[in-house]
Design an enzyme around this catalytic site. Structure first.
Site, PDB file in Angstrom:
ATOM      1  CE  LYS A 144      -0.409  -4.787   3.040  1.00 38.76           C
ATOM      2  NZ  LYS A 144      -0.333  -6.580   2.395  1.00 38.76           N
ATOM      3  CB  THR A 191      -1.157  -0.313   1.293  1.00 36.76           C
ATOM      4  OG1 THR A 191      -1.114   1.984   1.165  1.00 36.76           O
ATOM      5  CG2 THR A 191      -0.099  -0.389   2.401  1.00 36.76           C
ATOM      6  CG  ASP A 192      -0.962   4.844  -1.136  1.00 32.93           C
ATOM      7  OD1 ASP A 192      -1.558   4.439  -0.152  1.00 32.93           O
ATOM      8  OD2 ASP A 192      -1.662   5.892  -1.557  1.00 32.93           O
ATOM      9  CD  GLU A 193      -3.396   3.555   4.297  1.00 33.17           C
ATOM     10  OE1 GLU A 193      -3.065   3.130   5.012  1.00 33.17           O
ATOM     11  OE2 GLU A 193      -4.679   3.395   3.656  1.00 33.17           O
ATOM     12  CE1 TYR A 225      -3.303  -2.614   5.651  1.00 34.15           C
ATOM     13  CE2 TYR A 225      -3.519  -0.421   5.174  1.00 34.15           C
ATOM     14  CZ  TYR A 225      -3.390  -1.370   4.870  1.00 34.15           C
ATOM     15  OH  TYR A 225      -3.787  -1.734   3.147  1.00 34.15           O
TER      16      TYR A 225
HETATM   17  P1  NAD Z   1     -10.340  -7.104   3.317  1.00 32.75           P
HETATM   18  O1  NAD Z   1      -9.885  -6.949   4.333  1.00 32.75           O
HETATM   19  O2  NAD Z   1     -11.279  -6.338   1.630  1.00 32.75           O
HETATM   20  O3  NAD Z   1     -10.275  -8.186   2.493  1.00 32.75           O
HETATM   21  C1  NAD Z   1      -9.088  -9.402   2.746  1.00 32.75           C
HETATM   22  C2  NAD Z   1      -8.894 -10.656   2.775  1.00 32.75           C
HETATM   23  O4  NAD Z   1      -8.214 -11.737   3.134  1.00 32.75           O
HETATM   24  C3  NAD Z   1     -10.035 -10.674   4.120  1.00 32.75           C
HETATM   25  O5  NAD Z   1     -11.125 -12.449   2.411  1.00 32.75           O
HETATM   26  C4  NAD Z   1      -9.591 -12.009   4.860  1.00 32.75           C
HETATM   27  O6  NAD Z   1     -10.482 -13.086   4.882  1.00 32.75           O
HETATM   28  C5  NAD Z   1      -8.586 -12.169   4.172  1.00 32.75           C
HETATM   29  N1  NAD Z   1      -7.340 -12.799   5.994  1.00 32.75           N
HETATM   30  C6  NAD Z   1      -7.332 -12.181   6.664  1.00 32.75           C
HETATM   31  N2  NAD Z   1      -6.860 -13.023   7.406  1.00 32.75           N
HETATM   32  C7  NAD Z   1      -6.392 -13.859   6.676  1.00 32.75           C
HETATM   33  C8  NAD Z   1      -5.017 -15.085   7.016  1.00 32.75           C
HETATM   34  N3  NAD Z   1      -4.485 -14.725   7.675  1.00 32.75           N
HETATM   35  N4  NAD Z   1      -4.779 -16.010   5.876  1.00 32.75           N
HETATM   36  C9  NAD Z   1      -5.628 -15.807   4.993  1.00 32.75           C
HETATM   37  N5  NAD Z   1      -6.583 -15.301   4.355  1.00 32.75           N
HETATM   38  C10 NAD Z   1      -7.114 -13.847   5.569  1.00 32.75           C
HETATM   39  O7  NAD Z   1      -9.437  -6.155   2.021  1.00 32.75           O
HETATM   40  P2  NAD Z   1      -8.790  -5.384   0.282  1.00 32.75           P
HETATM   41  O8  NAD Z   1      -8.938  -3.390   0.274  1.00 32.75           O
HETATM   42  O9  NAD Z   1      -9.252  -6.403  -0.628  1.00 32.75           O
HETATM   43  O10 NAD Z   1      -6.890  -5.147   0.525  1.00 32.75           O
HETATM   44  C11 NAD Z   1      -6.672  -6.770  -0.133  1.00 32.75           C
HETATM   45  C12 NAD Z   1      -5.441  -6.368  -0.069  1.00 32.75           C
HETATM   46  O11 NAD Z   1      -4.572  -5.235  -0.911  1.00 32.75           O
HETATM   47  C13 NAD Z   1      -4.603  -5.765   1.329  1.00 32.75           C
HETATM   48  O12 NAD Z   1      -2.998  -6.587   1.307  1.00 32.75           O
HETATM   49  C14 NAD Z   1      -4.012  -4.294   1.383  1.00 32.75           C
HETATM   50  O13 NAD Z   1      -2.930  -3.654   2.633  1.00 32.75           O
HETATM   51  C15 NAD Z   1      -3.777  -4.056   0.024  1.00 32.75           C
HETATM   52  N6  NAD Z   1      -3.686  -2.726   0.191  1.00 32.75           N
HETATM   53  C16 NAD Z   1      -5.521  -2.268  -0.198  1.00 32.75           C
HETATM   54  C17 NAD Z   1      -6.609  -1.325  -0.443  1.00 32.75           C
HETATM   55  C18 NAD Z   1      -7.726  -0.671  -0.630  1.00 32.75           C
HETATM   56  O14 NAD Z   1      -7.627   0.541  -0.127  1.00 32.75           O
HETATM   57  N7  NAD Z   1      -8.087  -1.281   0.213  1.00 32.75           N
HETATM   58  C19 NAD Z   1      -4.878  -0.041  -1.476  1.00 32.75           C
HETATM   59  C20 NAD Z   1      -3.829  -0.618  -1.544  1.00 32.75           C
HETATM   60  C21 NAD Z   1      -2.949  -1.623  -0.420  1.00 32.75           C
HETATM   61  P1  TYD Z   2     -10.246   4.625   4.761  1.00 34.28           P
HETATM   62  O1  TYD Z   2     -11.406   3.806   3.051  1.00 34.28           O
HETATM   63  O2  TYD Z   2     -10.502   4.043   5.806  1.00 34.28           O
HETATM   64  O3  TYD Z   2      -8.863   4.560   3.743  1.00 34.28           O
HETATM   65  P2  TYD Z   2      -7.555   5.546   4.594  1.00 34.28           P
HETATM   66  O4  TYD Z   2      -7.440   5.458   6.542  1.00 34.28           O
HETATM   67  O5  TYD Z   2      -6.710   3.447   4.541  1.00 34.28           O
HETATM   68  O6  TYD Z   2      -6.969   5.529   3.567  1.00 34.28           O
HETATM   69  O7  TYD Z   2     -10.792   6.250   4.467  1.00 34.28           O
HETATM   70  C1  TYD Z   2     -10.546   7.339   3.955  1.00 34.28           C
HETATM   71  C2  TYD Z   2     -10.323   8.277   4.809  1.00 34.28           C
HETATM   72  O8  TYD Z   2     -11.420   8.720   4.815  1.00 34.28           O
HETATM   73  C3  TYD Z   2      -9.648   8.602   5.397  1.00 34.28           C
HETATM   74  O9  TYD Z   2      -8.666   9.596   5.387  1.00 34.28           O
HETATM   75  C4  TYD Z   2     -10.618   8.369   6.631  1.00 34.28           C
HETATM   76  C5  TYD Z   2     -11.551   9.133   5.829  1.00 34.28           C
HETATM   77  N1  TYD Z   2     -13.250   8.745   6.732  1.00 34.28           N
HETATM   78  C6  TYD Z   2     -13.978   9.454   6.943  1.00 34.28           C
HETATM   79  O10 TYD Z   2     -13.894  10.348   7.323  1.00 34.28           O
HETATM   80  N2  TYD Z   2     -14.967   8.658   7.590  1.00 34.28           N
HETATM   81  C7  TYD Z   2     -14.904   7.346   7.847  1.00 34.28           C
HETATM   82  O11 TYD Z   2     -16.310   7.059   8.706  1.00 34.28           O
HETATM   83  C8  TYD Z   2     -14.415   6.410   7.361  1.00 34.28           C
HETATM   84  C9  TYD Z   2     -14.703   5.174   7.581  1.00 34.28           C
HETATM   85  C10 TYD Z   2     -13.303   7.056   7.126  1.00 34.28           C
END
Ligand code: NAD
Ligand code: TYD
Length: 337
Positions: free
Chosen positions: A155, A126-128, A151
């Site tokens: 990562k 992630t960019d985070e 988090y």
């Molecule tokens: P999500 O929380 O929707 O899904 C995570 C999945 O992993 C779930 O299906 C969960 O059951 C499974 N899981 C959790 N713990 C596990 C374990 N111990 N063993 C096997 N499976 C397990 O997450 P997402 O938003 O789909 O993110 C997927 C990946 O992308 C993550 O690694 C996250 O850090 C990365 N990512 C997400 C975002 C975003 O905006 N959502 C952005 C950048 C990177």
């Molecule tokens: P989020 O979807 O939790 O992603 P991340 O924290 O990983 O960027 O949040 C996106 C942005 O929205 C973040 O600046 C936090 C804000 N946010 C709210 O203002 N209210 C909310 O209820 C949530 C879940 C997020």
């Protein structure tokens, strides 16, 4: 036939990747390993459960013998590690499970992969991990890692482990670092689906602090095509930022959602800010765009319209989620905010 172990393929991005890969790349076979935590949902894979090139296994990435068994049994060529605890707010309430899955789980996968001469190990990061930006500038692949939340710290630790396995044992890896995703099947703890769900029910939209924090939004399908390109075309040992050049403040995003749903702005409620809230993320994605010729298929306006339409058409999916433990989570997180 490319045989891929996808972890976390019942979550938001993982399930979108499985759908994209099985639909567009008939020469791949996917073993989908997912623990089915609160965020994992087999309904995300509806229509693909019995696909001949897809096998779902319920299991934990911390289970080394299971991973070894899958790699050997299916002669796996590549691992794509999506599995993670992914929500910043939950990592502030309960950090331990983030270390277990994101750090120990990734280490377990790396140890299982180490001697198997896999073609590739792709770590979905992630960019985070880069921390936060001021009002200007963008994250490049050379920006030093400086994570701020439990988090993002977990990562970043995983990224370091992947690099260390490459350096020490010659593991062929790539790391992708993507900005915030949105789209179909996103769990409604994340901002965009949470706000859509609340607006549909005429509930308050809880904006943290002043709402002027900036995120760089990417449509999930475009993230998935980028990952496919990295898997199939990138040289090993390379890290790629992935982003859509869609910087928006949270208030801009929330206002757009309300406009599309024809709901009043009076639903916006400013609530107590997230502790340690990163102010701004922005991605420089020149490397993947130039070297792998990847580009996003939609801009933010198109992507958010598609997303809202999907949530309107898939109300049952949303109802099934918000009728379970979700309400307890929501009350704990927001009732005294
Ligand atoms: P999500 O929380 O929707 O899904 C995570 C999945 O992993 C779930 O299906 C969960 O059951 C499974 N899981 C959790 N713990 C596990 C374990 N111990 N063993 C096997 N499976 C397990 O997450 P997402 O938003 O789909 O993110 C997927 C990946 O992308 C993550 O690694 C996250 O850090 C990365 N990512 C997400 C975002 C975003 O905006 N959502 C952005 C950048 C990177
Ligand atoms: P989020 O979807 O939790 O992603 P991340 O924290 O990983 O960027 O949040 C996106 C942005 O929205 C973040 O600046 C936090 C804000 N946010 C709210 O203002 N209210 C909310 O209820 C949530 C879940 C997020």
């Amino acid at each position: 036939m490319k045989k891929i172990l996808v972890t976390g393929g019942a979550g938001f991005i993982g399930s979108n990747f499985v759908r994209m890969a099985l639909s567009e790349h008939p020469d791949c076979f996917i073993v989908n390993l997912d623990k089915l935590t609160y965020a994992g949902n087999l309904e995300n894979l509806a229509g693909f459960e019995n696909h001949p090139n897809h096998k779902f296994v319920k299991g934990d990435i911390c289970d080394g013998p299971l991973i070894e068994k899958i790699i050997n049994e299916h002669k796996i060529d590549a691992i794509i590690n999506f599995a993670a605890e992914s929500h910043v707010d939950r990592s502030i309430s309960e950090p331990k499970v983030f270390i277990e899955t994101n750090v120990v789980g990734t280490l377990t996968l790396l140890e299982a992969a180490r001697d198997k001469k896999l073609e590739r190990f792709v770590q979905i990061s992630t960019d985070e991990v880069y921390g936060e930006l001021g009002p200007t500038g963008k994250f490049t692949e050379d920006t030093p890692l400086s994570p701020n939340s439990p988090y993002s710290a977990s990562k970043a630790a995983a990224d370091h482990l992947v690099k260390a396995f490459g350096h020490t044992w010659g593991l062929k890896y790539n790391i992708t670092r993507c900005s915030n995703n949105y789209g179909q099947y996103q769990f409604p703890e994340k901002m965009i689906p949470l706000m859509i769900n609340n607006a549909l029910k005429d509930k308050d939209l809880p904006v943290y602090g002043d709402g002027l924090q900036v995120r760089d939004w990417l449509f999930v399908y475009d993230h998935c095509t980028a990952i496919w390109m990295v898997l199939s075309e990138a040289p090993p040992g390379q890290i790629y930022n992935i982003g859509g050049c869609n910087e928006k403040t949270n208030l801009e995003v929330v206002s757009l959602i309300l406009d599309r749903l024809k709901k009043p702005k009076s639903l916006i409620k400013h609530v107590k800010d997230r502790p340690g809230h990163d102010r701004r993320y922005a991605i420089e994605a020149k490397k993947i765009m130039t070297n792998l010729k990847w580009e996003p298929s939609v801009n933010f306006e198109e992507g958010i319209n598609k997303t809202i339409d999907w949530f309107l058409q898939n109300n049952k999916w949303l109802t099934n989620i918000v009728s379970g433990d979700y309400q307890k989570y929501y009350d704990a997180m927001y009732s005294n905010r």
